[in-house]
Every structure is written in structure tokens, then in C-alpha cells.
Write an enzyme that holds these catalytic residues in place. Structure first.
Site, PDB file in Angstrom:
ATOM      1  N   THR A  18      11.550  45.439  79.664  1.00  0.00           N
ATOM      2  CA  THR A  18      12.375  46.286  78.802  1.00  0.00           C
ATOM      3  C   THR A  18      12.843  45.517  77.564  1.00  0.00           C
ATOM      4  O   THR A  18      12.930  46.078  76.471  1.00  0.00           O
ATOM      5  CB  THR A  18      13.621  46.787  79.570  1.00  0.00           C
ATOM      6  N   ARG A  22      11.401  37.805  80.996  1.00  0.00           N
ATOM      7  CA  ARG A  22      12.507  37.206  81.755  1.00  0.00           C
ATOM      8  C   ARG A  22      12.008  36.694  83.085  1.00  0.00           C
ATOM      9  O   ARG A  22      11.322  37.412  83.810  1.00  0.00           O
ATOM     10  CB  ARG A  22      13.613  38.228  82.006  1.00  0.00           C
ATOM     11  N   SER A 113      19.998  37.860  78.617  1.00  0.00           N
ATOM     12  CA  SER A 113      21.038  38.863  78.433  1.00  0.00           C
ATOM     13  C   SER A 113      22.084  38.868  79.539  1.00  0.00           C
ATOM     14  O   SER A 113      22.771  37.884  79.729  1.00  0.00           O
ATOM     15  CB  SER A 113      20.380  40.222  78.278  1.00  0.00           C
ATOM     16  N   HIS A 114      22.173  39.955  80.277  1.00  0.00           N
ATOM     17  CA  HIS A 114      23.219  40.104  81.283  1.00  0.00           C
ATOM     18  C   HIS A 114      22.878  39.409  82.600  1.00  0.00           C
ATOM     19  O   HIS A 114      23.693  39.424  83.514  1.00  0.00           O
ATOM     20  CB  HIS A 114      23.456  41.596  81.540  1.00  0.00           C
ATOM     21  N   ASP A 278      28.258  40.843  76.799  1.00  0.00           N
ATOM     22  CA  ASP A 278      27.380  40.224  77.801  1.00  0.00           C
ATOM     23  C   ASP A 278      26.840  38.873  77.319  1.00  0.00           C
ATOM     24  O   ASP A 278      27.282  38.335  76.298  1.00  0.00           O
ATOM     25  CB  ASP A 278      26.239  41.182  78.176  1.00  0.00           C
ATOM     26  N   ASP A 280      24.220  37.760  75.731  1.00  0.00           N
ATOM     27  CA  ASP A 280      23.766  37.605  74.350  1.00  0.00           C
ATOM     28  C   ASP A 280      24.570  38.474  73.385  1.00  0.00           C
ATOM     29  O   ASP A 280      24.170  38.650  72.221  1.00  0.00           O
ATOM     30  CB  ASP A 280      22.267  37.897  74.238  1.00  0.00           C
ATOM     31  N   ASP A 282      25.146  41.601  72.978  1.00  0.00           N
ATOM     32  CA  ASP A 282      24.728  42.897  72.419  1.00  0.00           C
ATOM     33  C   ASP A 282      25.315  44.079  73.186  1.00  0.00           C
ATOM     34  O   ASP A 282      25.320  45.201  72.690  1.00  0.00           O
ATOM     35  CB  ASP A 282      23.197  43.004  72.310  1.00  0.00           C
ATOM     36  N   ARG A 283      25.828  43.824  74.398  1.00  0.00           N
ATOM     37  CA  ARG A 283      26.466  44.913  75.148  1.00  0.00           C
ATOM     38  C   ARG A 283      27.977  44.898  74.935  1.00  0.00           C
ATOM     39  O   ARG A 283      28.545  43.874  74.556  1.00  0.00           O
ATOM     40  CB  ARG A 283      26.201  44.762  76.642  1.00  0.00           C
ATOM     41  N   THR A 345      14.232  54.054  77.776  1.00  0.00           N
ATOM     42  CA  THR A 345      15.176  52.947  77.906  1.00  0.00           C
ATOM     43  C   THR A 345      14.688  51.713  77.144  1.00  0.00           C
ATOM     44  O   THR A 345      13.518  51.345  77.230  1.00  0.00           O
ATOM     45  CB  THR A 345      15.353  52.612  79.399  1.00  0.00           C
ATOM     46  N   GLU A 365      23.301  54.065  78.153  1.00  0.00           N
ATOM     47  CA  GLU A 365      24.314  54.103  79.210  1.00  0.00           C
ATOM     48  C   GLU A 365      24.662  52.714  79.729  1.00  0.00           C
ATOM     49  O   GLU A 365      25.676  52.527  80.386  1.00  0.00           O
ATOM     50  CB  GLU A 365      23.866  55.004  80.361  1.00  0.00           C
ATOM     51  N   SER A 366      23.793  51.736  79.449  1.00  0.00           N
ATOM     52  CA  SER A 366      23.938  50.385  79.989  1.00  0.00           C
ATOM     53  C   SER A 366      24.835  49.525  79.099  1.00  0.00           C
ATOM     54  O   SER A 366      24.548  48.370  78.862  1.00  0.00           O
ATOM     55  CB  SER A 366      22.559  49.751  80.128  1.00  0.00           C
ATOM     56  N   LYS A 377      21.418  46.532  69.611  1.00  0.00           N
ATOM     57  CA  LYS A 377      22.765  46.942  69.977  1.00  0.00           C
ATOM     58  C   LYS A 377      23.702  45.779  69.663  1.00  0.00           C
ATOM     59  O   LYS A 377      23.259  44.636  69.576  1.00  0.00           O
ATOM     60  CB  LYS A 377      22.834  47.366  71.438  1.00  0.00           C
ATOM     61  N   ARG A 514      17.228  52.081  89.691  1.00  0.00           N
ATOM     62  CA  ARG A 514      18.412  52.653  89.062  1.00  0.00           C
ATOM     63  C   ARG A 514      18.372  54.169  89.255  1.00  0.00           C
ATOM     64  O   ARG A 514      17.356  54.804  88.953  1.00  0.00           O
ATOM     65  CB  ARG A 514      18.461  52.332  87.575  1.00  0.00           C
TER      66      ARG A 514
HETATM   67  C1  VG1 Z   1      18.450  47.290  81.083  1.00  0.00           C
HETATM   68  C2  VG1 Z   1      19.173  48.536  80.619  1.00  0.00           C
HETATM   69  C3  VG1 Z   1      18.632  48.981  79.280  1.00  0.00           C
HETATM   70  C4  VG1 Z   1      18.758  47.838  78.278  1.00  0.00           C
HETATM   71  C5  VG1 Z   1      18.069  46.605  78.822  1.00  0.00           C
HETATM   72  C6  VG1 Z   1      18.271  45.398  77.943  1.00  0.00           C
HETATM   73  O1  VG1 Z   1      17.075  47.567  81.257  1.00  0.00           O
HETATM   74  O2  VG1 Z   1      19.056  49.558  81.582  1.00  0.00           O
HETATM   75  O3  VG1 Z   1      19.323  50.123  78.862  1.00  0.00           O
HETATM   76  O4  VG1 Z   1      18.169  48.196  77.054  1.00  0.00           O
HETATM   77  O5  VG1 Z   1      18.600  46.274  80.109  1.00  0.00           O
HETATM   78  O6  VG1 Z   1      19.627  45.120  77.781  1.00  0.00           O
HETATM   79  P1  VG1 Z   1      16.414  47.870  82.696  1.00  0.00           P
HETATM   80  O7  VG1 Z   1      14.953  48.004  82.450  1.00  0.00           O
HETATM   81  O8  VG1 Z   1      16.801  46.749  83.589  1.00  0.00           O
HETATM   82  O9  VG1 Z   1      17.051  49.148  83.172  1.00  0.00           O
HETATM   83  V1  VG1 Z   1      20.088  43.537  77.562  1.00  0.00           V
HETATM   84  O10 VG1 Z   1      21.656  43.542  77.043  1.00  0.00           O
HETATM   85  O11 VG1 Z   1      19.751  42.967  79.170  1.00  0.00           O
HETATM   86  O12 VG1 Z   1      19.005  42.866  76.522  1.00  0.00           O
HETATM   87 CO    CO Z   2      22.267  41.795  76.313  1.00  0.00          CO
END
Ligand code: VG1
Ligand code: CO
Length: 561
Positions: A18, A22, A113-114, A278, A280, A282-283, A345, A365-366, A377, A514
Site C-alpha cells: 500500500t 516494508r 510509518s505506523h 505516527d 513518519d 503523515d497520520r 486505499t 479512515e486510517s 497525507k 481489516r
Molecule cells: C494502511 C491504511 C491506509 C494507509 C496506509 C499507509 O494500509 O489502511 O489507509 O494509506 O496504511 O499509511 P493497509 O494496506 O495496511 O490497510 V502509513 O501512515 O502506514 O504510510
Molecule cells: Co505514516
């Protein structure tokens, strides 16, 4: 400068998900693993002569090592200039801002990221194109294909480590490295969009805020703006020092993982406003005193009130949301008479809409919200937007949201994450349901009605619990015509309620399923239900239809947001 070509063999599984590639840190630390991916990326991009690359990451474990490697590979592959954030740091939105402002041909973000960090955590790498946004699937797929046939990479050999800590210019062969302030360009961009004077006055009047940077890269950005420019008292930003392991925490700003902030925002003496970002940055998570704003509602509220913010006073061209995100923003778009878009997504799907000027605001939504100011974001941006609304209206977070529900109705919303599902079980669950979708159309779910009664949610309208449509979401990009299939299974009920199921594309261990639930409630006398109770009919229906417990082998979701 000595450029060498190192022979390697391909690694399996280097397909970006996505948001980039990773893997667990141990995977990235294998000899040649990062190098192979970076060379595949460079091979996929056009001529690097004269080009500028932006480079930085969220500071997690392995960030500094990876920056050194990528700088030496960039020089060997012909880049003219690399701009790297001091200390190897750049938040995802700041990288996007720097790429755009300084006319770079692209940027590399080092982040998972998160996901947790540290030696036992995750690492990641993502490429952003010249518009500052995540590379589209055409590029990520080409990179993946290239990783499968790679036989070597080129790199500048040896030499001493490049000093990332001192601002200034260094040369590496024919390439220039500029170590830049990671914060300045982003902070300046924020000042150009928001009413800083009004926000300063809000703090000066004694209002209080807590911003939890979760020991991740957002700290320096939040401190510079909130405490540096807006006069918020020192200590407004907590967990503000980026740590390689995020202090052992999960840098995911949601009520489950930001427990410290949730506790701080509870009770009479809590601050007026709470926020978190989060790994990085962006959230974003938005909290009032004893009040949680869902990300879907946040997008809708920002859209409905954008005229109160200087940067958006001229109005919005349109709003985009990812498919699982609630329809709250659609209701606002309708009221404003502007276009709304539903994308798969991942932020990469917003890029074309933003570039074409079709949308101004986007959200997921995330806990992701953003606008056309960058192509990612942006956590701090969303927080400042809310702060601007608090200052402009004099209302509390809760008052703004309740007023919004009263006007547009409430979209009850929740996401259940079933984590650590065996991959074959998760695939079987999704594949089985996908095959059964056509047969579900037209079926009624009296169990849903029964669940309503059991949960104390009056809902006599059993007709609302008939599945009206069921599909696997596919998206045709209205700008370039590219099509993305299999983006999530949707069960759409007659009354407007929805269940969505999809597999995460950001995890590194097993599969995460999810399951998203949404239900619209127009009646203001029913805007105060506990969310899980309001959604109980859908939760029961999902279990019945998809056999979640049985097929995952788990007792329930690990995280409910
Ligand atoms: C998740 C979220 C998605 C977001 C992505 C990257 O992806 O659901 O909405 O764009 O993380 O966010 P997934 O495929 O795990 O549902 V970040 O802040 O981790 O770059
Ligand atoms: Co992030």
C-alpha cells in the site's frame, strides 16, 4: 571517487505494498537487500543526469545506515544533487513539500510509518515522484519486476561516513549533497495556509493542547510550529524526541496505541485539544476533552469549515476519500455542490486527482488527512487545520463535531483489525467470500435486526438490512484511465450501511484482515449511541456472512478503532 559494481542475486518478495516496501529490520539488514531494491528503482527511472533527489526518513533503527548507502548509490547512478534532511530525518509530508518546492525529480522516504521500530521492528522504503506524491502502481510494479531480474548494483566504494548532522554542502564525486533543515520548508508552508495570529491568540487566551509525537519524527515539526511560532507553552508537545525504537511503542495514533494521550485528554482538567501523529508524521488523531473524532468525520468537518481557513477561503474543488472511509465527506461535498471521489486505499491514488485540480482535500479512515498543499497525507497540517477552526469559531472540538452531526447526520464508523492471521487462512476467507458475493445480493439479514434489539438499538426497519449490492471494488482513475482491481469486498445494505473487508498491504508478519463498518443515522436523538452498539447489527452480519472467527482461527479483532 571509485564506483564499483557489486554482483548480487535477486531477493523474492520485493513488491511494494500500500505504501512502499516494508519488511522486518532483519530482512532489510541482509547484505544487498536494500541495495537491490534501490538499484531496481534507479534502473526504472529515466536518466539521472542533472536530477535532484530528496532523501530522508522517520529516524527509526537502520535509517542512518540506509541513508549512507543510498547517497553512495545515488552518486554512482549519476544524480547531480541529493537533498538530505539533517540527521537523515524528513517526515513524509515534509519530503513531499521539499520535492515540490525545490523542483526535485523525486524523493526516497525511509519509513515503515505506523509499524513499530527498533532492531526487532520494521523498516521500509518508498519512492515519491516529482509531484511530491507516492509513485503510482505503474512505477512500483516496474520496480518490482526489475528486482526479480537484478544481477548487480553500482555504488561509490568505501570512504568515510558522510556527515549528516551539519547543515551544508558536501561533494561526493560529481554529486552534491546538501544537508538541509528538515523542518523549515514545511513550517513555512503551514504558515502560508493557516491563520497563525488567531492561533497565537487562542493559546495566549489560556487554551491548552497536548500533541503526542509518539517518539517519532513528528516531534521537531510540531515543536517548531506549536511551541516555536504559536506560543504554546513548552511541554505542549510530548514524546517529542525522535527515537530509533519509538520508545518501544507502536507509533500509530489511534485510541488503542495512543493510550497516554487518551488518558491525558480525559477529565475536567484535561487540555482543550489533543492530537497525535505516527512514525513518519503523515497520520493524525484529533481529540477533544473526553471526545474522540473519527478520521472520517474529521475529513468531513474540515471540508465543511474550510472557508474559515485562509488557505482554503476560495473554496474546494472537490473531495476524495478512500473507499473504506465513511461517506461523511460525500454528504459535505453534496451540500457544497462539489465533486466527490472514492478511490482505493493508499495515498498514491489521490495524486492524479490533486494534480488535475479535481480535489482540494483528501482523507482516509486510517487517520490520514491532507490537501493539495503537498501530495501526501499530513499529520501536522490536519492538527493545525483543527486548531485554526477552534480559534476561528471559539467552539470546542466536541461542539464542532456535534454541530456537524446535527447538520449532516452521523456516520457511525468503526474498523476491526484481525491481526496475525495465517496468510493461507486470510486468503481463503477473502476468496471464499468473493465467490459468494453475487449470491448474497437480495438476501436479508434478520440477524442484524435481532442484534439491534439485543444491543438496545431500536431499529424496526428490517428492510434496511437487505444486501442491495456486493462487489470487489475496482477503480478506474478518471485522469489517466488506469484500472485497479480487487481493492476490497463491499456489502452494501439498502439503508446505506456498509461492511467492507480487505487485507492490509502494510504488514510484515502474517496477514491482517481489516473489516470496516459504517451506518448512517440522520436522527439527532440517536447521535449518542456507543459506536460498537450502533454498529452491532453489521458486526453480527459480518460474522455470519464471512465466518470471521472460524476462518481466522481467532477469537476476535486485536484492535478496534
Ligand atoms: C494502511 C491504511 C491506509 C494507509 C496506509 C499507509 O494500509 O489502511 O489507509 O494509506 O496504511 O499509511 P493497509 O494496506 O495496511 O490497510 V502509513 O501512515 O502506514 O504510510
Ligand atoms: Co505514516
Amino acid at each position: 571517487m571509485k564506483i564499483v559494481t557489486v554482483a548480487t542475486t535477486a531477493f523474492a518478495g520485493q513488491r511494494p505494498g500500500t505504501s512502499g516496501l516494508r519488511k522486518q529490520v532483519g530482512v532489510f539488514m541482509q547484505p544487498h537487500y536494500l541495495e537491490n531494491f534501490v538499484q531496481a528503482l534507479f534502473d526504472t527511472l529515466p536518466d539521472k543526469a542533472g536530477q535532484t533527489l530528496v532523501l530522508g526518513g522517520d529516524g527509526r533503527y537502520h535509517n542512518r545506515v540506509a541513508v549512507q548507502t543510498i547517497l553512495r548509490m545515488a552518486a554512482a547512478n549519476g544524480y547531480a544533487r541529493v537533498l538530505v534532511g539533517q540527521g537523515g530525518l524528513l517526515s513524509t509530508p515534509a519530503l513531499s513539500a521539499v520535492v515540490r518546492k525545490l523542483g526535485a525529480s523525486g524523493g526516497i522516504v525511509l519509513s515503515a510509518s505506523h509499524n513499530p521500530g527498533g532492531p526487532d521492528g520494521d523498516f521500509g522504503i518508498k519512492y515519491n515522484i516529482a509531484n511530491g506524491g507516492p509513485a503510482p502502481e505503474t512505477i512500483t510494479e516496474a520496480v518490482y519486476t526489475r528486482t526479480q531480474g537484478i544481477t548487480g548494483y553500482t555504488i561509490v566504494e568505501g570512504g568515510t561516513a558522510i556527515d549528516l548532522d551539519t547543515l551544508g554542502t558536501i561533494t561526493l564525486g560529481d554529486m552534491t549533497i546538501e544537508v538541509i533543515d528538515p523542518v523549515a520548508i514545511h513550517a513555512q508552508l503551514m504558515a502560508s495556509l493557516f491563520d497563525f495570529a488567531a492561533m497565537r491568540a487562542w493559546f495566549a487566551a489560556g487554551h491548552r493542547m497536548q500533541y503526542d509525537a509518539m517518539c517519532a519524527v513528528g516531534g521537531p515539526y510540531a515543536k517548531a510550529v506549536l511551541e516555536g511560532r504559536l506560543g504554546a507553552p513548552a511541554g505542549t508537545v510530548v514524546n517529542g524526541e525522535p527515537l530509533e525504537d519509538f520508545g518501544g511503542h507502536h507509533p500509530d495514533p489511534n485510541p488503542a496505541h495512543a493510550a497516554q494521550l487518551m488518558a491525558a485528554m480525559s477529565g475536567q482538567s484535561a487540555p482543550d485539544f489533543g492530537a497525535a501523529s505516527d512514525g513518519d508524521a503523515d497520520r493524525n488523531m484529533i481529540l477533544g476533552r473526553d471526545f474522540v473524532v473519527t478520521p472520517s468525520d474529521s475529513l468531513a468537518v474540515l471540508a465543511a469549515n474550510a472557508h474559515l481557513v485562509p488557505g482554503y477561503r476560495a473554496g474546494l474543488t472537490g473531495i476524495a476519500r478512500s473507499m473504506p472511509t465513511s461517506c461523511a465527506a460525500d454528504a459535505v461535498a453534496k451540500a457544497l455542490g462539489i465533486a466527490s471521489y472514492e478511490t482505493p486505499t493508499g495515498w498514491k491514488f489521490f495524486g492524479n486527482l490533486l494534480d488535475a485540480g479535481r480535489v482540494t482535500l483528501c482523507g482516509e479512515e486510517s487517520y490520514g488527512t491532507g490537501s493539495d498543499h503537498v501530495r501526501e497525507k499530513d499529520g501536522l497540517w490536519a492538527v493545525l487545520f483543527w486548531l485554526n477552526l477552534l480559534a476561528a469559531t471559539g467552539q470546542s472540538v466536541e461542539q464542532i463535531v456535534r454541530g456537524h452531526w446535527a447538520r449532516f447526520g452521523r456516520h457511525y464508523y468503526s474498523r476491526h483489525d484481525w491481526e496475525g492471521v495465517a496468510t493461507d487462512r486470510a486468503d481463503a476467507l477473502v476468496n471464499s467470500l468473493r465467490e459468494r458475493l453475487p449470491g448474497l445480493v437480495g438476501t436479508r439479514w434478520p440477524e442484524a435486526g435481532a442484534a439491534c434489539v439485543a444491543a438496545g438499538v431500536a431499529d424496526a426497519d428490517i428492510g434496511a438490512w437487505q444486501i442491495e449490492a456486493a462487489d470487489d471494488f475496482a477503480y478506474t482513475d478518471p485522469v489517466d484511465g488506469s484500472v485497479s482491481h480487487k481493492q476490497g469486498l463491499r456489502l452494501l445494505f439498502a439503508g446505506g450501511a456498509r461492511i467492507v473487508l480487505r487485507l492490509s498491504g502494510t504488514g510484515t508478519q502474517g496477514a491482517t484482515l481489516r473489516v470496516y463498518f459504517e451506518r448512517y443515522e440522520a436522527d439527532p436523538s440517536r447521535h449518542d449511541l456507543p459506536t460498537q452498539a450502533a454498529l452491532a447489527p453489521l458486526i453480527a452480519a459480518a460474522e455470519q456472512i464471512a465466518g470471521l472467527c472460524l476462518r481466522t482461527g481467532l477469537n476476535g479483532p486485536a484492535v478496534i478503532t
